[in-house]
Enzyme design. Structure first.
Site, short mmCIF file in Angstrom:
data_model
loop_
_atom_site.label_atom_id
_atom_site.label_comp_id
_atom_site.label_asym_id
_atom_site.label_seq_id
_atom_site.Cartn_x
_atom_site.Cartn_y
_atom_site.Cartn_z
N ASN A 90 14.11 10.21 -1.88
CA ASN A 90 14.61 10.01 -3.24
C ASN A 90 14.40 8.56 -3.64
O ASN A 90 14.34 7.67 -2.80
CB ASN A 90 16.11 10.34 -3.29
CG ASN A 90 16.68 10.22 -4.69
OD1 ASN A 90 16.04 10.62 -5.67
ND2 ASN A 90 17.87 9.66 -4.81
N ASP A 124 23.04 9.76 -3.14
CA ASP A 124 22.29 8.52 -2.93
C ASP A 124 22.70 7.82 -1.63
O ASP A 124 22.84 6.60 -1.60
CB ASP A 124 22.48 7.57 -4.13
CG ASP A 124 22.07 8.21 -5.45
OD1 ASP A 124 21.06 8.92 -5.47
OD2 ASP A 124 22.77 7.99 -6.46
N ARG A 139 20.14 15.92 -9.50
CA ARG A 139 21.13 16.83 -8.91
C ARG A 139 21.35 16.49 -7.45
O ARG A 139 20.41 16.07 -6.77
CB ARG A 139 20.67 18.29 -9.01
CG ARG A 139 20.65 18.77 -10.42
CD ARG A 139 20.38 20.25 -10.54
NE ARG A 139 20.34 20.58 -11.94
CZ ARG A 139 21.41 20.79 -12.70
NH1 ARG A 139 22.61 20.77 -12.17
NH2 ARG A 139 21.29 21.04 -13.98
N HIS A 174 16.14 5.63 -6.15
CA HIS A 174 17.33 5.34 -6.95
C HIS A 174 17.21 3.93 -7.53
O HIS A 174 16.83 2.99 -6.82
CB HIS A 174 18.59 5.45 -6.10
CG HIS A 174 19.82 5.21 -6.91
ND1 HIS A 174 20.31 6.13 -7.81
CD2 HIS A 174 20.63 4.12 -7.00
CE1 HIS A 174 21.37 5.62 -8.42
NE2 HIS A 174 21.59 4.41 -7.94
N GLU A 230 9.77 0.28 -9.07
CA GLU A 230 9.81 1.67 -8.57
C GLU A 230 8.41 2.23 -8.41
O GLU A 230 8.09 2.89 -7.42
CB GLU A 230 10.59 2.56 -9.55
CG GLU A 230 12.07 2.26 -9.63
CD GLU A 230 12.81 3.27 -10.50
OE1 GLU A 230 12.57 4.48 -10.38
OE2 GLU A 230 13.65 2.85 -11.33
N GLY A 238 9.23 11.64 -15.77
CA GLY A 238 8.13 11.81 -14.83
C GLY A 238 7.24 10.60 -14.64
O GLY A 238 6.10 10.74 -14.21
N SER A 239 7.76 9.37 -14.90
CA SER A 239 6.89 8.21 -14.70
C SER A 239 6.69 7.91 -13.22
O SER A 239 5.61 7.45 -12.81
CB SER A 239 7.43 6.98 -15.45
OG SER A 239 8.57 6.47 -14.83
N ASN A 240 7.69 8.16 -12.39
CA ASN A 240 7.48 7.99 -10.94
C ASN A 240 6.49 9.02 -10.42
O ASN A 240 5.65 8.71 -9.58
CB ASN A 240 8.81 8.07 -10.19
CG ASN A 240 9.52 6.73 -10.18
OD1 ASN A 240 9.09 5.79 -9.52
ND2 ASN A 240 10.60 6.63 -10.95
C1 GAR Z 1 14.05 6.50 -12.39
O1 GAR Z 1 14.45 5.22 -12.79
C2 GAR Z 1 14.74 6.90 -11.10
O2 GAR Z 1 14.92 5.84 -10.22
C3 GAR Z 1 16.06 7.41 -11.62
O3 GAR Z 1 15.73 8.14 -12.77
C4 GAR Z 1 14.55 7.56 -13.36
C5 GAR Z 1 13.55 8.67 -13.55
O4 GAR Z 1 12.45 8.20 -14.28
N1 GAR Z 1 16.76 8.20 -10.66
C6 GAR Z 1 18.08 8.24 -10.54
O5 GAR Z 1 18.83 7.63 -11.28
C7 GAR Z 1 18.61 9.11 -9.40
N2 GAR Z 1 20.00 8.91 -9.22
P1 GAR Z 1 11.09 8.98 -14.26
O6 GAR Z 1 11.43 10.44 -14.62
O7 GAR Z 1 10.26 8.33 -15.32
O8 GAR Z 1 10.48 8.86 -12.90
#
Ligand code: GAR
Length: 204
Positions: free
Chosen positions: A110, A148, A94, A112, A177, A15-17
């Site tokens: 999304n 993606d 997913r 990626h 990100e 959940g950092s994003n």
């Molecule tokens: C992030 O790096 C995001 O870009 C990636 O998962 C991580 C989630 O981090 N997403 C994917 O790989 C999607 N295919 P977060 O939970 O700290 O935001």
């Protein structure tokens, strides 16, 4: 979008994003409220993060549904219940079917952690290092039925260094990100994104 927009965030993990979006809302860079955070995993840290902030946190546990369709119906129901304008996938691991995608047509984003269409999937950084790419980065895109694969909104690159591990590369990409996702959401909410086939134009 003139009034305060309503976001629904789907997150499977850390959940950092999500946190970067919460921070951007707090400082007024994104004019929106998060109405609900949904995870497909009960243990997701994203749920804990928002529960402490008073944002509704809901688990729609994939394991409790026999089919993908039933699972996605539960997700859509929850998002509609909260009158969500824009669905934000923030580390949601997913692939969504056309049923979900059509329920929020061109209203799902999304993030990626690679420069798509290179290195889609769940292990982007590992794939980048295995391939020997010299540049990586992240991509914000609208979501379609593929993996993606939807129209790209923003991308930013970072170098891949000779001594990188998956962890060091992931950390360098993650910093970008956290800036790029709030920027893409703000552009959307300011009506500055125009989808033209596969291309997303950014209006001045
Ligand atoms: C992030 O790096 C995001 O870009 C990636 O998962 C991580 C989630 O981090 N997403 C994917 O790989 C999607 N295919 P977060 O939970 O700290 O935001």
């Amino acid at each position: 979008m003139t009034n305060t927009a309503v976001l629904g965030v789907l997150a499977s993990g850390r959940g950092s994003n999500l946190q970067s979006i919460i921070d951007a809302i707090d400082i007024g860079r994104i004019k929106a409220e998060i109405a609900v955070v949904i995870s497909d995993k009960p243990e997701a840290n994203a749920l804990k993060r928002v529960a402490e902030l008073g944002i509704p946190a809901v688990c729609v546990d994939r394991k409790l549904y026999d089919t993908k369709e039933e699972f996605e119906k539960a997700l859509v129901e929850e998002l509609e219940k909260h009158r969500v304008d824009l669905v934000i996938l923030a580390g949601f691991m997913r692939i969504l079917s056309s049923y979900f995608v059509n329920a929020f047509k061109n209203k799902i984003m999304n993030i990626h952690p690679s420069l798509l269409p290179a290195f889609p999937g769940a292990h982007a950084h590992r794939s980048v290092l295995e391939y020997g790419a010299k540049v990586s980065g992240c991509t914000i895109h609208f979501v379609d039925e593929g993996m993606d694969s939807g129209p790209i909104i923003l991308q930013e690159s970072v170098p891949v260094l000779d001594d990188d591990t998956e962890e060091t590369l992931a950390a360098r990409v993650l910093k970008v990100e956290h800036v790029l996702y709030p920027k893409a959401i703000a552009l959307y909410l300011e009506d500055k994104l125009e989808i033209n086939g596969r291309r997303v134009m950014i209006k001045e």
